[in-house]
Design an enzyme around this catalytic site. Structure first.
Site, PDB file in Angstrom:
ATOM      1  N   SER A   1      -9.849  -0.652   7.021  1.00  0.00           N
ATOM      2  CA  SER A   1      -9.293  -0.549   5.665  1.00  0.00           C
ATOM      3  C   SER A   1      -8.584  -1.778   5.122  1.00  0.00           C
ATOM      4  CB  SER A   1      -8.338   0.635   5.584  1.00  0.00           C
ATOM      5  OG  SER A   1      -9.085   1.806   5.499  1.00  0.00           O
ATOM      6  N   SER A  23      -9.641   1.778   2.866  1.00  0.00           N
ATOM      7  CA  SER A  23      -8.766   2.566   2.017  1.00  0.00           C
ATOM      8  C   SER A  23      -7.729   1.720   1.267  1.00  0.00           C
ATOM      9  CB  SER A  23      -8.046   3.614   2.868  1.00  0.00           C
ATOM     10  OG  SER A  23      -7.213   2.993   3.830  1.00  0.00           O
ATOM     11  N   LYS A  68       0.868  -1.186   0.000  1.00  0.00           N
ATOM     12  CA  LYS A  68       0.000   0.000   0.000  1.00  0.00           C
ATOM     13  C   LYS A  68       0.899   1.229   0.000  1.00  0.00           C
ATOM     14  CE  LYS A  68      -3.873   1.935   2.676  1.00  0.00           C
ATOM     15  NZ  LYS A  68      -4.764   1.719   3.856  1.00  0.00           N
TER      16      LYS A  68
HETATM   17  N1  GLN Z   1     -13.277   4.082   6.438  1.00  0.00           N
HETATM   18  C1  GLN Z   1     -12.588   4.483   7.604  1.00  0.00           C
HETATM   19  C2  GLN Z   1     -12.176   5.928   7.476  1.00  0.00           C
HETATM   20  O1  GLN Z   1     -12.458   6.482   6.491  1.00  0.00           O
HETATM   21  C3  GLN Z   1     -11.400   3.609   7.855  1.00  0.00           C
HETATM   22  C4  GLN Z   1     -10.230   3.928   7.057  1.00  0.00           C
HETATM   23  C5  GLN Z   1      -9.018   3.129   7.443  1.00  0.00           C
HETATM   24  O2  GLN Z   1      -9.129   2.086   8.101  1.00  0.00           O
HETATM   25  N2  GLN Z   1      -7.859   3.635   7.070  1.00  0.00           N
HETATM   26  O3  GLN Z   1     -11.599   6.496   8.333  1.00  0.00           O
END
Ligand code: GLN
Length: 483
Positions: free
Chosen positions: A175, A151, A76
């Site tokens: 994410s 994400s 990532k």
């Molecule tokens: N969807 C969550 C957010 O927008 C989690 C994102 C994540 O785990 N990086 O914060």
């Protein structure tokens, strides 16, 4: 060759059926051919990959072995990679080449993994659809009109499309688990402190945790083995021995106590997902598990608490991007204030700006007690709910997401609608617990995930349960049409 799992690749390399260099070339060609449809990579690192593959082949020829030696992966794009662009999905870091490798990157490279590239992601890991990336949305290989989740959406889409067997992700509020669920993968968010955050660009430091995305629990065990462990460079890393995750996969589930929280089956859950979740429970019962209804009474407060704490920490973490030291700098600033304002205003996208504003507000004098402190108290109550539940059960099971992958753009005008999709995943981050999502069926041709949560440092238990489930089901083997 692209259908091989990490475990199969390790066997093939050991048996000299193919070399890492051959495999790497096949996968790089496949990425070049298919990724234009998906947009799952921000950067490809072909030269590095071929060089790492040759080195791995030479190490094997010298008698070395290891499950990751010569295994192709991707990171990532928030894991720092020395000399390689590390963008975090943001215009702010489009020109940033990290001066060092993240601990996770360095550990996996030392184990012989081959880095094919850096995967697309929501900007600064903020999102659940991979649509906030400066590099454009990622498409779900199961249906190119749908989001892959976020994400870590680039890692998920690439692995689901068989562009490579496994990739790293990070999970602050879901994410890893949520994109795994939406693309038919297995993804694991480890216990907070299990995997080093050093060199992982911070979103919300008390919640962020790196982990593996792969097709099977067996492969997650292999990748996690290479990522986990104490790191003196990360002050929140925990000095606990790392068990042999692969060795623990075949434990019997006889007598395993599964807790199913009654709060999970509320009106927001797609009833077809509820049915698939209960079918997965039945499958585990056949393997000897016993099931019990439990309660997590404070779950309803998790989303508001998370969406105060995560933005609060983000507003602090992202203050370092000021146009002075690294990253984007606006053209011809009039003075220092103009430099700050325009660099940040032009470098950050709308979702990141929204979170910085919410976070700064929640932390400001006069509002701190009402929002940030309150959210921290809720966080403790949520953790206490889990501690009480784990006195009675060994794992907690439920859906990973309330709905399958939505259409691209469907939630763009309503950020709160997207936040609500995180309802099942964020509690594990607030409590610091490990969680895993695994394939459990399909709704309208789109994958559905079942989430398992376990007590601290019981990643091995999650992998064991998921592996046993996968020995008796074939959801995880389904391949999206066209890939
Ligand atoms: N969807 C969550 C957010 O927008 C989690 C994102 C994540 O785990 N990086 O914060």
């Amino acid at each position: 060759m692209h259908q091989l799992t990490l475990a199969e690749i390790a066997r093939g390399l050991a048996d000299k059926k193919f070399s890492s260099e051959e495999l790497t070339k096949v996968l790089l060609a496949r990425i070049a051919q298919l990724d234009p449809q998906l947009n799952s990579f921000i950067s490809l690192t072909e030269d590095l990959a071929l060089q790492q593959a040759k080195t791995a082949d030479a190490r094997r020829a010298n008698g070395e072995s290891g499950a990751l030696l010569g295994a192709p992966i991707a990171h990532k794009d928030l894991f720092c990679t020395q000399g390689i662009r590390t963008s975090c999905g943001s215009k702010m870091l489009d020109n940033f080449k990290a001066p060092y490798d993240a601990t996770v990157v360095a550990k996996l490279a030392a184990a012989g993994a081959v880095t094919l590239g850096k995967t697309n992601m929501d900007e600064f890991a903020m999102g659940s659809a991979n649509e906030s990336s400066y590099y454009g949305a990622v498409k779900n290989p199961w249906n190119l009109e749908h989001v892959p989740g976020g994400s870590s959406g680039g890692s998920a889409a690439a692995v689901a499309a068989r562009l490579l067997p496994a990739a790293t992700g990070t999970d602050t509020g879901g994410s890893i688990r949520q994109p795994a669920a939406l693309t038919n993968l297995t993804g694991l968010k480890p216990t907070y402190g299990r995997v080093s955050r050093w060199g992982m660009i911070a979103y919300a430091s008390s919640l962020d945790q790196g982990g593996p995305l792969a097709r099977t629990a067996e492969d997650c065990a292999i990748l996690l083995q290479g990522m986990a462990g104490f790191d003196p460079q990360d002050s929140t890393s925990i000095d606990e021995p790392v068990p042999d995750y692969s060795a623990g996969l075949n434990g019997s589930l006889q007598g395993l106590r599964i807790g199913v929280p009654k709060e999970y089956f509320s009106a927001g859950l797609d009833p077809r997902i509820a049915d698939l979740i209960m079918a997965s429970v039945e499958e585990l019962k056949k393997l000897g598990a016993v099931v019990k209804e439990i309660s997590l009474p404070n779950m309803q407060h998790a989303i508001p608490a998370y969406y105060v704490i995560a933005p609060a920490e983000a507003s602090s973490n992202l203050s370092r991007f000021d146009g002075v030291r690294f990253g984007y700098r606006c053209e011809n600033p009039k003075n220092l204030e103009d430099l700050y304002k325009r660099s940040r205003g032009e470098g950050f996208g709308p979702e990141v700006q929204r979170r910085i504003m919410v976070g700064a507000y929640a932390l400001s004098a006069g509002y701190y007690d009402a929002y940030y402190l309150k959210a921290q108290k809720i966080r403790r109550l949520i953790k206490n709910d889990f501690m009480a539940a784990f006195n009675e059960v060994d794992i907690i099971l439920g859906p990973t997401t309330p709905n399958p992958a939505w259409k691209l753009g469907a939630k763009n005008s309503d950020p709160v609608a997207a936040y609500l999709e995180d309802v099942y995943t964020i509690t594990a981050n607030l409590a610091g617990l490990p969680g895993l999502s695994m394939p459990a069926g399909f709704v309208d041709g789109l994958p559905v995930g079942v989430q398992l949560l376990a007590p601290y440092f019981q990643e091995g238990r999650l992998l064991n349960v998921a592996h046993q489930y996968q020995q008796n089901t074939d959801w995880h083997t389904r391949t999206p049409t066209g890939f």
